[in-house]
Design an enzyme around this catalytic site. Structure first.
Site, PDB file in Angstrom:
ATOM      1  N   TRP A  75       0.830  -1.209   0.000  1.00  0.00           N
ATOM      2  CA  TRP A  75       0.000   0.000   0.000  1.00  0.00           C
ATOM      3  C   TRP A  75       0.855   1.245   0.000  1.00  0.00           C
ATOM      4  O   TRP A  75       0.525   2.260  -0.631  1.00  0.00           O
ATOM      5  CB  TRP A  75      -0.970  -0.002   1.179  1.00  0.00           C
ATOM      6  CG  TRP A  75      -1.959  -1.110   1.077  1.00  0.00           C
ATOM      7  CD1 TRP A  75      -2.124  -2.151   1.949  1.00  0.00           C
ATOM      8  CD2 TRP A  75      -2.923  -1.321   0.032  1.00  0.00           C
ATOM      9  NE1 TRP A  75      -3.120  -2.987   1.503  1.00  0.00           N
ATOM     10  CE2 TRP A  75      -3.627  -2.510   0.341  1.00  0.00           C
ATOM     11  CE3 TRP A  75      -3.259  -0.621  -1.125  1.00  0.00           C
ATOM     12  CZ2 TRP A  75      -4.640  -3.001  -0.483  1.00  0.00           C
ATOM     13  CZ3 TRP A  75      -4.268  -1.123  -1.945  1.00  0.00           C
ATOM     14  CH2 TRP A  75      -4.940  -2.297  -1.608  1.00  0.00           C
TER      15      TRP A  75
ATOM     16  N   ASP B 234      -1.289   6.792   6.361  1.00  0.00           N
ATOM     17  CA  ASP B 234      -2.368   5.894   5.944  1.00  0.00           C
ATOM     18  C   ASP B 234      -2.589   4.931   7.102  1.00  0.00           C
ATOM     19  O   ASP B 234      -1.743   4.093   7.398  1.00  0.00           O
ATOM     20  CB  ASP B 234      -1.940   5.136   4.675  1.00  0.00           C
ATOM     21  CG  ASP B 234      -2.973   4.088   4.242  1.00  0.00           C
ATOM     22  OD1 ASP B 234      -4.017   3.941   4.917  1.00  0.00           O
ATOM     23  OD2 ASP B 234      -2.724   3.411   3.218  1.00  0.00           O
TER      24      ASP B 234
ATOM     25  N   LYS C 165     -11.868  -1.841   7.145  1.00  0.00           N
ATOM     26  CA  LYS C 165     -11.086  -2.682   8.058  1.00  0.00           C
ATOM     27  C   LYS C 165     -11.581  -2.525   9.497  1.00  0.00           C
ATOM     28  O   LYS C 165     -12.182  -3.430  10.032  1.00  0.00           O
ATOM     29  CB  LYS C 165      -9.595  -2.349   7.958  1.00  0.00           C
ATOM     30  CG  LYS C 165      -8.892  -3.014   6.790  1.00  0.00           C
ATOM     31  CD  LYS C 165      -8.881  -2.208   5.523  1.00  0.00           C
ATOM     32  CE  LYS C 165      -8.387  -3.024   4.356  1.00  0.00           C
ATOM     33  NZ  LYS C 165      -7.529  -2.281   3.454  1.00  0.00           N
TER      34      LYS C 165
HETATM   35  C1  PLP Z   1      -7.026  -1.703   2.350  1.00  0.00           C
HETATM   36  C2  PLP Z   1      -5.995  -0.688   2.354  1.00  0.00           C
HETATM   37  C3  PLP Z   1      -5.984   0.338   1.395  1.00  0.00           C
HETATM   38  C4  PLP Z   1      -6.897   0.369   0.182  1.00  0.00           C
HETATM   39  O1  PLP Z   1      -8.185   0.676   0.432  1.00  0.00           O
HETATM   40  P1  PLP Z   1      -9.252   0.765  -0.783  1.00  0.00           P
HETATM   41  O2  PLP Z   1     -10.447   1.294  -0.106  1.00  0.00           O
HETATM   42  O3  PLP Z   1      -9.422  -0.627  -1.327  1.00  0.00           O
HETATM   43  O4  PLP Z   1      -8.677   1.676  -1.805  1.00  0.00           O
HETATM   44  C5  PLP Z   1      -5.021   1.317   1.515  1.00  0.00           C
HETATM   45  N1  PLP Z   1      -4.118   1.284   2.497  1.00  0.00           N
HETATM   46  C6  PLP Z   1      -4.098   0.303   3.425  1.00  0.00           C
HETATM   47  C7  PLP Z   1      -3.068   0.316   4.493  1.00  0.00           C
HETATM   48  C8  PLP Z   1      -5.033  -0.715   3.375  1.00  0.00           C
HETATM   49  O5  PLP Z   1      -5.010  -1.692   4.286  1.00  0.00           O
END
Ligand code: PLP
Length: 365
Positions: free
Chosen positions: A107, A175, A199
């Site tokens: 990511w 993030d 999540k």
């Molecule tokens: C799941 C995830 C994403 C991506 O999220 P989307 O909504 O599918 O774009 C980005 N960063 C991290 C750390 C993630 O776990």
């Protein structure tokens, strides 16, 4: 006549992830009727008072859980995590400027690739060579000329997590998609942090963004309002038809988190991770992806087994026992158990028990 309900599975999926039964029941009830309005939550007008209350309560809860004051703004955005991979550089990285990215996994790498479309990107540290089975060293000295530093607090795919985050002179952007509200954390270190909701915080498609107000004047690029933090703040995240249901489910999750308390959540999360890592470390069959104790994620536990055949057999055994979502991401293989906030200690105990039983049957063959 009684109708037989399907047994609910234990869902270790990395995302969309498990939601608490309590939250699902509240969401289901609101789909039927929202608060004696005679309307489903799916029919609520996005500029009406009910949705405004949802927005205001959710914003207040985010600030409470992060211990943040009025110098921060809370936004509910469309487009999950990746939309923030775009919006962060669009808003804060000028065409001739540079941003620093820490590459600690898939990511993180994708976020930095997105940023290259808008300005210059410096990779300040990377652990790509070791297939991200540990964190890179946090960069010691960075140029103060960088517009910001971006990093990923928890690496969902590889199972590493920053347990200590140093203060930086350059604005720090995080993030936090896979570990927001999972532990006590100093959110004041960040100029901006964001999380995809699927999540720890609700349903896919929703993105939570928290931005410090003093960042907003730094935006120089001309942007359409939908993609501008400044415009979204001005319109209180209701610039277009908002994702009323998605934000509502996030509010239910925030209430659930607040009721349990971050302290209790962290305690359970540590216990769950300890149970599972112990089982892997003491096994002759299962192999951890991340060796260093200090880098191991409390949220995503990645491991493999001796051979793909054995791995397949264990996944089948799990499915027979109503345990789902433990297949690892293709870049690591094997297994990944995601132990987000609403996974109980009991659920992890069941998985560990099954691992013991499985290992015994393999040995006896
Ligand atoms: C799941 C995830 C994403 C991506 O999220 P989307 O909504 O599918 O774009 C980005 N960063 C991290 C750390 C993630 O776990």
């Amino acid at each position: 006549m009684m109708t037989k309900r399907m047994q609910r599975k234990i869902n270790f999926n990395a995302g969309p992830a498990a939601l608490p039964d309590e939250v699902l029941a509240q969401a289901a009830a609101a789909v039927k009727e929202y608060k004696n309005t005679g309307l489903s939550v799916l029919e609520l007008p996005h500029r009406g008072t009910h949705f405004l209350e949802i927005i205001e309560e959710s914003k207040a809860l985010v600030k409470k859980l992060c211990a943040l004051g009025n110098d921060y703004e809370v936004l509910w955005m469309h487009g999950g995590g990746r939309m923030q991979f775009c919006m962060v550089p669009m808003n804060f990285l000028g065409e001739h400027d540079s941003a620093g990215y820490i590459d600690s996994g898939h990511w993180a790498e994708e976020a930095l690739e997105y940023a290259t479309h808008y300005g210059n990107v410096q990779i300040l540290a990377t652990s790509k060579k070791s297939n991200y089975n540990s964190l890179p060293e946090w960069p010691v000295s960075v140029s103060e000329g960088l517009s910001y530093i971006h990093f990923t607090t928890n690496n969902t795919i590889f199972g590493t997590q920053w347990h200590k985050v140093p203060k930086t002179k350059v604005p720090l952007i995080a993030d936090m998609s896979s570990d927001i509200f999972s532990r006590k954390h100093d959110y004041k270190k960040y100029s901006l942090f964001y999380a995809a909701a699927q999540k720890n915080l609700g349903v896919a498609g929703v993105g939570l963004v928290v931005v410090r107000k003093d960042m907003l004047p730094c935006i120089t690029r001309s942007l359409p309002p939908m993609l501008s933090y400044k415009a979204q703040v001005k319109e209180n995240s209701i610039l277009n038809t908002a994702n009323v249901f998605g934000v509502y489910v996030s509010l239910l999750m925030l209430r659930w988190i607040d009721k349990k308390g971050i302290g209790a959540i962290e305690k359970d999360n540590k216990r769950k991770a300890q149970l599972l890592y112990n089982a892997i470390d003491n096994s002759k069959l299962f192999i951890p992806h991340v060796k260093k104790e200090s880098h191991r994620s409390l949220m995503n536990v990645c491991f493999t087994a001796k051979s793909p055949k054995v791995e397949k057999a264990f996944i089948e055994l799990c499915e027979k026992n109503y345990i789902t979502g433990i297949k690892g991401h293709r870049s690591v293989g094997g297994f990944r158990a995601s132990l987000y906030n609403c996974i109980t200690v009991g659920a992890v105990e069941q998985l560990v028990q099954l691992m013991h039983e499985f290992e015994a049957t393999i040995k006896n063959k």
